[in-house]
Design an enzyme around this catalytic site. Structure first.
Site, PDB file in Angstrom:
ATOM      1  CG  ASP A 161      34.248 -19.017 -39.292  1.00  0.00           C
ATOM      2  OD1 ASP A 161      34.554 -20.053 -39.384  1.00  0.00           O
ATOM      3  OD2 ASP A 161      35.307 -17.951 -38.560  1.00  0.00           O
ATOM      4  CG  ASP A 218      42.037 -19.533 -39.480  1.00  0.00           C
ATOM      5  OD1 ASP A 218      41.031 -20.020 -40.022  1.00  0.00           O
ATOM      6  OD2 ASP A 218      41.647 -18.837 -38.298  1.00  0.00           O
TER       7      ASP A 218
HETATM    8  C1  GAL Z   1      37.905 -18.687 -38.302  1.00  0.00           C
HETATM    9  C2  GAL Z   1      38.324 -18.303 -39.379  1.00  0.00           C
HETATM   10  C3  GAL Z   1      39.174 -16.980 -39.648  1.00  0.00           C
HETATM   11  C4  GAL Z   1      38.557 -15.885 -39.199  1.00  0.00           C
HETATM   12  C5  GAL Z   1      38.184 -16.594 -37.454  1.00  0.00           C
HETATM   13  C6  GAL Z   1      37.305 -15.340 -36.688  1.00  0.00           C
HETATM   14  O1  GAL Z   1      37.265 -19.854 -38.018  1.00  0.00           O
HETATM   15  O2  GAL Z   1      38.909 -19.128 -40.194  1.00  0.00           O
HETATM   16  O3  GAL Z   1      39.590 -16.605 -41.074  1.00  0.00           O
HETATM   17  O4  GAL Z   1      37.421 -15.264 -39.753  1.00  0.00           O
HETATM   18  O5  GAL Z   1      37.537 -17.486 -37.531  1.00  0.00           O
HETATM   19  O6  GAL Z   1      37.046 -15.850 -35.603  1.00  0.00           O
END
Ligand code: GAL
Length: 536
Positions: A161, A218
């Protein structure tokens, strides 16, 4: 099922070299990964027992048999980093640590995935107030964490991430992900799947580092989210190739979408070769959703050995028609999706010549799993709002292509990170044939458009006609298989709609590469080109 070929034993970064013969297939690459991930349903509220139950359900629900093999632990497992820099798991959520958990997953014949951040702090620490996510990211601990995750804990996949690396440390994506990939390769003596999670198409460099990269923010279990992500991926087919895929994010099937919305969601994730990571609770998944996730024909489209993403061949009446080769390149069999994203009924007409199919064409509906008879010349479907029809066509003849849309081109400088003001991209244009042009191509010899799949049956002389939007002070350089095309005279006054310019070119039999750009000036916005054989 994605299994890692043994030729990779020593080198994880060599994934892209896998273009040679494996199991006798002419071109075989790792397909997109299939599995389950904890984030969509549980966010950071995960625990050892929960992950084990989901892994068990993967087997008992028949999903492993259908091809799903990864159990991915997303954000939420972090505990703290100790004074020696060693990372520990959350003491209450994962008291037994992750080594035994990944061992449990492997003992079921499944693969195990983990998660981290390219910076110091996780996204969960920022958005979910998970204080255990502070100071546990990869920044400064690339080799230590790679050793822990892959050598000690034996994970097979990592999603990386960017919250800590981006908004907190302002690191540059290409450099940062390259450092991490290098650290993993130097530390781990076996292949590791890597996913770049930077919420936008990061640039063509990503294929040298990762097996997949997120292209959007997301996902959420809403129709608008599903529709938006499909829209973001419609013109990215040129970047999904040879074991490297555009990641449309985890699936929201089984989380409250309507039946037809789920069909669109799964069908398009499949035909666009996105990773398929189920995001619901597998122990309570509704029967219809489970059956959809196990649809053999759709999974086969996703896991097809060619590893291609369907591209948009027509965009009319608010709908899209997408197509891709399956099984064998340029064979008589192709997969097609008729997609209606709108809230009204839409009729979509396809001239079969436009997808290079001739003679009688056998039609199979893949969602319903039934043959629908034969078509000649054309197909028309009337689609309910928010629906898709996915078919496999087997034709008597594969025809030579005539037209190539600009939006099918590979743009080596394309990125969706929003860091450049004049970024080459696929832009909407009401006048353009597929309603898209390439904008801001040119200005340097690296910023060109490439079609690497220009096909001629016999080779020979062709009339090349390029359509574009004329404007003052634009130049266009065209190159066919490395030979410059000369004598192109562009119209220079704007406001006239589409203009065309023509030249004679030589094609060889088979695949040709055409490049268009301009090494010093901007090129005009490009719409499409056609190739007509010239009889001598
Ligand atoms: C976001 C990511 C998600 C999930 C989340 C966890 O940035 O796009 O899929 O992994 O963080 O905190």
């Amino acid at each position: 099922m994605p299994s890692l070929p043994s030729i990779f034993k020593a080198c994880a970064v060599c994934f892209s070299l896998l273009s040679t013969t494996i199991n006798g297939l002419a071109s075989s690459f790792d397909p997109p990964i299939m599995g389950w991930s904890s984030w969509n349903t549980y966010r950071v509220n995960i625990r050892e027992e929960l992950i084990k139950k989901q892994a068990d359900a993967m087997i008992s629900q028949g999903l492993k048999d259908a091809g799903y093999s990864f159990i991915n632990i997303d954000d939420g497992f972090f505990g703290y980093r100790d004074d020696d820099g060693k990372l520990h798991t959350h003491p209450e959520r994962f008291p037994g640590g992750l080594k035994s958990l990944s061992g449990y997953i492997h003992s079921l014949g499944l693969k195990a995935g983990i998660y981290s951040d390219a910076g110091s702090n996780t996204c969960g620490s920022i958005w979910d107030k998970d204080l255990n996510g502070i100071g546990v990211g990869l920044y400064g601990y690339e080799k230590e964490d790679a050793d822990l995750f892959f050598n000690e804990w034996k994970f097979d996949f990592i999603k990386i991430d960017y919250c800590g690396a981006g908004q907190e440390l302002s690191l540059e994506e290409r450099k940062r992900y390259t450092e991490i990939r290098d650290a993993i390769d130097k530390t781990v003596g076996r292949p590791v799947y890597l996913n770049i999670c930077r919420w936008a198409f990061p640039g063509t460099w990503a294929k040298n580092i990762a097996q997949s990269w997120r292209i959007s923010e997301d996902i959420s279990p809403t129709w608008n989210s599903v529709k938006h992500i499909i829209e973001k991926n419609l013109y990215l087919a040129a970047y999904a190739k040879q074991g490297h895929y555009n990641d449309m994010d985890m699936l929201e099937i089984g989380r409250g979408l309507k039946r037809e919305e789920e069909e669109v969601h799964f069908g398009l994730w499949c035909i666009m070769s996105s990773p398929l990571l189920i995001g619901c609770d597998l122990t309570t998944i509704p029967e219809a959703s489970l059956n959809l996730l196990k649809n053999k024909e759709l999974i086969a489209l996703n896991q097809d050995p060619l590893g291609l993403q369907a591209y948009v061949v027509s965009h009319k009446n608010g709908g899209y028609i997408l197509v891709k080769d399956v099984e064998k390149e340029r064979s008589n069999t192709r997969a097609v999706a008729f997609y209606n994203p709108s809230d009204t009924t839409c009729s979509l007409y396809l001239d079969l010549k436009d997808i290079e199919l001739g003679g009688k064409v056998e039609v199979k509906d893949l969602l319903r799993g039934r043959f629908e008879g034969r078509a000649i010349n054309s197909l028309t479907y009337t689609l309910a709002p928010r629906s898709v029809k996915i078919i496999k066509l087997k034709a008597e003849k594969r025809l030579e292509p005539v037209k190539y849309e600009a939006e099918w081109a590979y743009l080596p400088e394309y990125s969706d990170l929003g860091t450049k003001k004049k970024q080459v991209h696929y832009a909407y244009s009401a006048e353009a044939s597929g309603k898209r042009v390439i904008r801001f191509v040119g200005g340097s010899s690296e910023n060109y458009a490439e079609w690497d799949n220009v096909y001629s049956e016999k080779g020979g002389k062709y009339e090349l006609t390029i359509s574009y939007l004329p404007e003052a002070q634009r130049k266009l350089e065209v190159d066919v298989n490395g030979t410059k095309v000369t004598g192109l005279k562009l119209e220079t006054f704007g406001g006239k709609g589409i203009a065309t310019v023509t030249a004679h070119v030589n094609l060889k039999a088979g695949k040709n590469i055409i490049k268009m750009g301009s090494s010093r000036y901007w090129a005009p916005d490009l719409d499409a080109f056609t190739l007509k054989p010239l009889r001598e």
